[in-house]
Design an enzyme around this catalytic site. Structure first.
Site, PDB file in Angstrom:
ATOM      1  CG  ASN A   7      -1.886   1.157   1.241  1.00 22.27           C
ATOM      2  OD1 ASN A   7      -1.866   2.016   0.370  1.00 22.27           O
ATOM      3  ND2 ASN A   7      -2.738   1.197   2.254  1.00 22.27           N
ATOM      4  CE  LYS A  14       0.089   2.425   6.762  1.00 19.47           C
ATOM      5  NZ  LYS A  14      -1.311   2.568   7.253  1.00 19.47           N
ATOM      6  NE  ARG A  91      -6.587   1.263   0.343  1.00 22.56           N
ATOM      7  CZ  ARG A  91      -6.530   2.470   0.903  1.00 22.56           C
ATOM      8  NH1 ARG A  91      -5.353   2.997   1.200  1.00 22.56           N
ATOM      9  NH2 ARG A  91      -7.620   3.144   1.137  1.00 22.56           N
ATOM     10  CG  HIS A 180     -13.504   2.537   3.907  1.00 26.00           C
ATOM     11  ND1 HIS A 180     -14.247   3.476   4.590  1.00 26.00           N
ATOM     12  CD2 HIS A 180     -12.207   2.890   4.087  1.00 26.00           C
ATOM     13  CE1 HIS A 180     -13.448   4.372   5.147  1.00 26.00           C
ATOM     14  NE2 HIS A 180     -12.197   4.024   4.859  1.00 26.00           N
ATOM     15  CG  ASN A 211      -8.469   9.537  11.263  1.00 26.98           C
ATOM     16  OD1 ASN A 211      -8.954  10.178  12.185  1.00 26.98           O
ATOM     17  ND2 ASN A 211      -7.723  10.095  10.331  1.00 26.98           N
ATOM     18  N   GLY A 212     -11.030   7.367   9.004  1.00 28.70           N
ATOM     19  CA  GLY A 212     -11.983   7.527   7.918  1.00 28.70           C
ATOM     20  C   GLY A 212     -13.111   6.551   8.190  1.00 28.70           C
ATOM     21  NE  ARG A 241     -11.008  11.933   4.435  1.00 29.54           N
ATOM     22  CZ  ARG A 241     -10.684  10.657   4.328  1.00 29.54           C
ATOM     23  NH1 ARG A 241     -11.549   9.714   4.691  1.00 29.54           N
ATOM     24  NH2 ARG A 241      -9.525  10.291   3.844  1.00 29.54           N
ATOM     25  CG  ASP A 283      -7.056   8.410  19.038  1.00 27.36           C
ATOM     26  OD1 ASP A 283      -7.995   7.764  19.558  1.00 27.36           O
ATOM     27  OD2 ASP A 283      -5.935   7.922  18.815  1.00 27.36           O
ATOM     28  CG  MET A 284     -13.916   7.113  19.436  1.00 24.08           C
ATOM     29  SD  MET A 284     -15.082   8.493  19.648  1.00 24.08           S
ATOM     30  CE  MET A 284     -15.763   8.598  17.989  1.00 24.08           C
ATOM     31  N   GLY A 333     -14.525   0.904  15.207  1.00 25.10           N
ATOM     32  CA  GLY A 333     -15.625  -0.054  15.215  1.00 25.10           C
ATOM     33  C   GLY A 333     -15.292  -1.341  15.938  1.00 25.10           C
ATOM     34  CD  GLU A 334     -11.416  -4.470  13.586  1.00 25.77           C
ATOM     35  OE1 GLU A 334     -10.445  -4.894  14.252  1.00 25.77           O
ATOM     36  OE2 GLU A 334     -11.380  -4.329  12.350  1.00 25.77           O
ATOM     37  CG  ASN A 335      -9.911  -1.875  18.799  1.00 23.51           C
ATOM     38  OD1 ASN A 335      -9.731  -3.012  19.219  1.00 23.51           O
ATOM     39  ND2 ASN A 335      -9.328  -1.419  17.703  1.00 23.51           N
ATOM     40  CD  GLU A 385      -9.124  -2.100   4.197  1.00 24.89           C
ATOM     41  OE1 GLU A 385      -9.351  -1.394   3.203  1.00 24.89           O
ATOM     42  OE2 GLU A 385      -8.807  -1.633   5.308  1.00 24.89           O
TER      43      GLU A 385
END
Length: 407
Positions: A7, A14, A91, A180, A211-212, A241, A283-284, A333-335, A385
């Site tokens: 990516n 990455k 990607r 996504h 974050n997105g 955003r 950061d949530m 969503g996962e954490n 992904e």
């Protein structure tokens, strides 16, 4: 077959190396600060200490060479030589209307990707640099591209057209594309496997919240509608955003604040969302902590964020005339059990019953967080992904080899 997944960004790269026989990650890492004297390569092999190397990496060709050197390093590597890299998958953010599925790279594909630079000027040119860098270092190794937008090419016109003059669509392909897609595709399939139900029979709302962030309505395994639009700016409120807003705000703000196009674009993409409303962070985790400590701006930001997710879930339930599965994926969503609880508490009219004990469990596997009596299954499905990119690359290369043998 060993598949290297890449990516590439404008100043980063990455990578993950997969053994496709087991689908295990042999090694992974990233190159940061490409174009600078103090570039950093971070390399990880399971069960071994992380390796960091600082050096001058001025462009992507050198970055890929450094990655290959690390993968074949006598001490830190996992391969005997670079010939053991048998395929590379990339990607690419934007495939436009040209690409509705993953493809092997050839001259025609590269030409089409270049034509799409205008649709994703911050991403597609960087992805192309990654492709050319691999080509330079591994000239005989097949490469494939997997597009974030491809999964959404099944959307009907009622979902992807904007109510603007059709000449803008015909001449400039201005329409909803969605992003996504690789993640939404992967997690919807994993959800069906977990539930042991045919994907074709399920109506799923997939919430990729990082974050997105984006929500996608998935009917019969195909994207029916998605929250992101022509660019990743539309839809949910995100880390930096804005998400949905009245388009008239743009010329109004430009006039009042004497902003340039570049400045207003930066404002909406980099200085809006959670960080703009909370005044604390994108950061949530930090926003939730500040909310718990009594910060009213953080509380407002969190509630706005949750509210918009609920609106999209409700809208997609109406669009599909029902919903069987609500799933959460990606970093937040996962954490964040706090976020999932807040979203689900406002969706009881759909028949959702959240099991708070299940919701608090941390796990790297798909799991149910709704009560057994819930009319809708609520799942947390970790996304992967890179694995989907590796699988698509492997499938395309094997199919091409088989076709060559048949000829």
């Amino acid at each position: 077959m060993n598949v290297l997944v890449i990516n590439a960004g404008s100043s980063s790269l990455k990578y993950q190396l997969y053994d496709m026989k087991t689908e295990n990650v042999l090694a992974k890492g990233r190159v940061e600060r490409i174009g600078m004297e103090s570039s950093i390569l971070t390399h990880e092999v399971e069960g071994q200490p992380e390796v960091r190397e600082v050096s001058e990496i001025l462009e992507h060709t050198t970055a890929v060479r450094k990655v290959l050197d690390m993968l074949t390093h006598r001490r830190f590597g996992v391969l005997r030589n670079i010939d053991e890299v048998q395929a590379v998958g990339h990607r690419i953010v934007h495939g436009g209307e040209t690409f509705s599925e993953s493809v092997l790279i050839d001259a025609d594909v590269k030409l089409e990707v270049r034509k799409l630079f205008d649709l994703a000027p911050l991403h597609n040119p960087a992805h192309m640099m990654g492709i050319l860098a691999v080509e330079s270092n591994l000239p005989d190794v097949p490469q494939a591209v997997v597009f974030d937008t491809a999964f959404h090419q099944t959307m009907p016109k009622t979902s992807y057209l904007y109510a603007i003059p059709m000449v803008l669509y015909r001449k400039h392909q201005i329409r909803r594309y969605g992003f996504h897609g690789t993640s939404h595709d992967y997690v919807s399939k994993r959800a069906a496997e977990y539930l042991e139900k045919p994907l074709e029979e399920l109506k799923i709302v997939s919430c990729h919240i990082g974050n997105g962030a984006s929500c996608t309505a998935i009917m019969g395994g195909k994207s029916f509608d998605t929250s992101m639009g022509m660019t990743p700016l539309e839809g949910l409120m995100m880390g930096t955003r804005s998400g949905d807003l009245d388009p008239a705000i743009v010329p109004y703000a430009m006039n009042k604040e004497e902003l340039t196009l570049s400045e207003v674009n930066s404002m909406l993409n980099k200085h809006s969302g959670l960080i703009a409303i909370s005044g604390i962070s994108s950061d949530m985790r930090e926003v939730v902590q500040a909310m718990d400590e009594g910060s009213e701006p953080a509380k407002t930001a969190f509630e706005m964020y949750v509210y918009r997710i609920r609106k999209y879930v409700g809208a997609y339930a109406a669009a599909m005339n029902g919903i069987d599965v609500l799933l959460f994926t990606a970093g937040v969503g996962e954490n964040s059990d706090v976020l999932r609880k807040a979203v689900c508490e406002g969706l009881t009219f759909l028949g959702i019953e959240l099991d708070e004990a299940r919701n608090r469990v941390r796990s790297g596997d798909p799991r149910r967080i709704s009560k057994d009596a819930s009319k809708i299954e609520v799942l947390v499905v970790p996304t992967n992904e890179e694995l989907l990119i590796a699988r698509d690359t492997y499938r395309l290369v094997v199919t091409a080899k088989e076709a060559a043998v048949d000829e």
